[in-house]
Design an enzyme around this catalytic site. Structure first.
Site, PDB file in Angstrom:
ATOM      1  N   THR A 261       0.813  -1.213   0.000  1.00 59.78           N
ATOM      2  CA  THR A 261       0.000   0.000   0.000  1.00 59.78           C
ATOM      3  C   THR A 261       0.854   1.274   0.000  1.00 59.78           C
ATOM      4  O   THR A 261       1.952   1.287   0.542  1.00 59.78           O
ATOM      5  CB  THR A 261      -0.946   0.000   1.226  1.00 59.78           C
ATOM      6  OG1 THR A 261      -1.687  -1.186   1.218  1.00 59.78           O
ATOM      7  CG2 THR A 261      -1.854   1.186   1.263  1.00 59.78           C
TER       8      THR A 261
ATOM      9  N   ARG B  26     -11.578 -10.139  -3.052  1.00 59.91           N
ATOM     10  CA  ARG B  26     -11.329  -9.635  -1.691  1.00 59.91           C
ATOM     11  C   ARG B  26     -11.093  -8.109  -1.713  1.00 59.91           C
ATOM     12  O   ARG B  26     -10.395  -7.581  -2.562  1.00 59.91           O
ATOM     13  CB  ARG B  26     -10.098 -10.346  -1.133  1.00 59.91           C
ATOM     14  CG  ARG B  26      -9.657  -9.880   0.267  1.00 59.91           C
ATOM     15  CD  ARG B  26      -8.559  -8.851   0.195  1.00 59.91           C
ATOM     16  NE  ARG B  26      -7.995  -8.534   1.512  1.00 59.91           N
ATOM     17  CZ  ARG B  26      -7.152  -7.555   1.743  1.00 59.91           C
ATOM     18  NH1 ARG B  26      -6.758  -6.770   0.755  1.00 59.91           N
ATOM     19  NH2 ARG B  26      -6.693  -7.311   2.948  1.00 59.91           N
TER      20      ARG B  26
ATOM     21  N   ASP C 221      -8.711  -2.844   3.578  1.00 60.16           N
ATOM     22  CA  ASP C 221      -9.062  -1.680   4.387  1.00 60.16           C
ATOM     23  C   ASP C 221      -8.908  -0.353   3.657  1.00 60.16           C
ATOM     24  O   ASP C 221      -9.545   0.638   4.016  1.00 60.16           O
ATOM     25  CB  ASP C 221      -8.167  -1.631   5.627  1.00 60.16           C
ATOM     26  CG  ASP C 221      -6.692  -1.526   5.238  1.00 60.16           C
ATOM     27  OD1 ASP C 221      -6.256  -2.290   4.347  1.00 60.16           O
ATOM     28  OD2 ASP C 221      -5.977  -0.682   5.802  1.00 60.16           O
TER      29      ASP C 221
ATOM     30  N   THR D  13      -1.285   1.046   6.402  1.00 57.89           N
ATOM     31  CA  THR D  13      -0.709   0.050   5.500  1.00 57.89           C
ATOM     32  C   THR D  13      -0.474  -1.220   6.292  1.00 57.89           C
ATOM     33  O   THR D  13       0.092  -1.170   7.376  1.00 57.89           O
ATOM     34  CB  THR D  13       0.608   0.547   4.880  1.00 57.89           C
ATOM     35  OG1 THR D  13       1.356  -0.594   4.433  1.00 57.89           O
ATOM     36  CG2 THR D  13       1.466   1.341   5.855  1.00 57.89           C
TER      37      THR D  13
ATOM     38  N   GLY E 195      -5.136  -5.684   5.955  1.00 61.84           N
ATOM     39  CA  GLY E 195      -6.365  -4.914   5.882  1.00 61.84           C
ATOM     40  C   GLY E 195      -7.464  -5.427   6.781  1.00 61.84           C
ATOM     41  O   GLY E 195      -8.243  -4.637   7.339  1.00 61.84           O
TER      42      GLY E 195
END
Ligand code: GLY
Length: 349
Positions: free
Chosen positions: A218, A246, A249, A268, A271
């Site tokens: 991320t 999937r 977050d 990061t 999630g």
């Protein structure tokens, strides 16, 4: 830059659990006119990585930081700045977002992104997009041009392309290092490795030899602009080897991304953990209650999340910042109007 042996030792200490959180934090005095913090994903980049790996991360972070510094100096709103910084990170093959996104277990790519303007509480997000070069631009359009907050899948792709976002084929996201990382993940989980991605490779592109690389996780940016407004943006390819469909977050407001008038935060890591604990909202709430960003993020990473779950960057309305991770590494930069320009991969206690 710290010595490489020291970095290796720090990474080992973290791996052994001897250090709970590694962080950088500082409150500049007097309050800077603007402040920028960005990250390129919590992970476990070995402290003794070859120079080309280290330089790759640092250069990608520096380029993105330079974009943000220029825009903040021009007086642009924080919400514009965080978007453009994340575009720069998405365009780099180094980071797990945009071009460098990891593979799903099915051999494709599904990307998530979110942006939030703390001055208005406006927010936009996309989840599971497959055809967008820069998902953060699509998230911004969801915020600006729709009455919704989160669009997913084909609808998100089609909305963003119709609104002018750059469309790419899935093969745009191909990188050999991510493909090998997927196969390592599949082997470790007793599943057969893939011979090729789920799409045809572009002409002239081949799968290059493997090198052991653990994909980071991320990218994100938070900023305080000269008008006193906060904003956050986060973008990701998600978890390496994730199930098709999937969603993590990153596009969930309050989990991987959050901004209000007190605090902006970008997460990061794993999630599912950030969602279950609404991690970024928690940080902002603690700051609103009077905690420093440093204490709020440390609490969240060490008392709420589990060791090794990830990292968080945060900034408050006074320009006090923090960048912390419990994973050993998190490429990051902190810049402000006083001239501060700090770039790091490994963090100090
Ligand atoms: N933190 C990114 C993800 O879990 O998708």
């Amino acid at each position: 830059m710290r010595g490489r042996s020291l970095r290796g030792a720090l990474a080992l200490l973290v791996a052994c659990g001897a250090i709970g959180t590694m962080s950088v934090a500082e409150s500049a005095e007097p309050k800077p006119r603007w402040v920028l913090v960005l990250h390129g994903g919590a992970g476990s980049i070995p402290g003794d990585s070859p120079d080309d790996i280290r330089n790759g991360y640092e250069n990608g972070i520096r380029q993105a930081m330079d974009v943000g510094v220029r825009l903040l100096e021009e007086g642009r709103p924080a919400v514009d700045v965080v978007a453009e910084v994340v575009v720069s990170l998405e365009d780099s093959p180094i980071f797990n977002a945009g071009k460098g996104s990891v593979f799903t277990a099915a051999g494709g790519h599904e990307l998530d992104a979110c942006i939030m303007d703390g001055s208005t509480m406006g927010s936009g997000a996309v989840a599971g997009v497959k055809r967008l070069k820069n998902p953060i631009r699509a998230a911004r359009l969801v915020m600006d041009n729709t009455r919704h907050l989160l669009l997913a899948g084909d609808g998100a792709d089609e909305f963003a392309i119709a609104a002018g976002c750059d469309e790419v084929d899935q093969s745009y996201f191909f990188t050999s290092r991510r493909f090998h990382a997927l196969n390592r993940y599949l082997r470790e989980n007793n599943q057969p490795p893939l011979k090729s991605p789920a799409y045809a490779l572009p002409k002239g592109v081949t799968i290059e030899p493997d090198f052991a690389d653990k994909p980071g996780n991320t990218v994100g940016c938070v900023a305080l602009d000269v008008h006193g407004n906060l904003a956050a943006a986060t973008s990701t390819g998600g978890l390496n080897g994730k199930m098709y469909g999937r969603v993590g977050d990153t596009p969930i407001v309050g989990a991987g991304t959050y901004a209000n008038k007190f605090c902006a935060a970008s997460g990061t890591g794993i999630g599912e953990q950030f969602m279950r604990h609404t991690a970024c909202t928690k940080v902002a709430w603690l700051v609103e209650q009077g905690q420093s960003t440093q204490d709020a993020v440390e609490h969240c990473l060490t008392k709420v999340l589990n060791p090794g779950d990830g990292g968080i960057i945060a900034i408050d309305a006074n320009g006090r910042v923090t960048a912390q991770s419990t994973t050993g590494s998190m490429p990051h930069a902190i810049a402000d109007s006083s001239g501060r320009r700090d770039i790091g991969i490994w963090m100090e206690k």
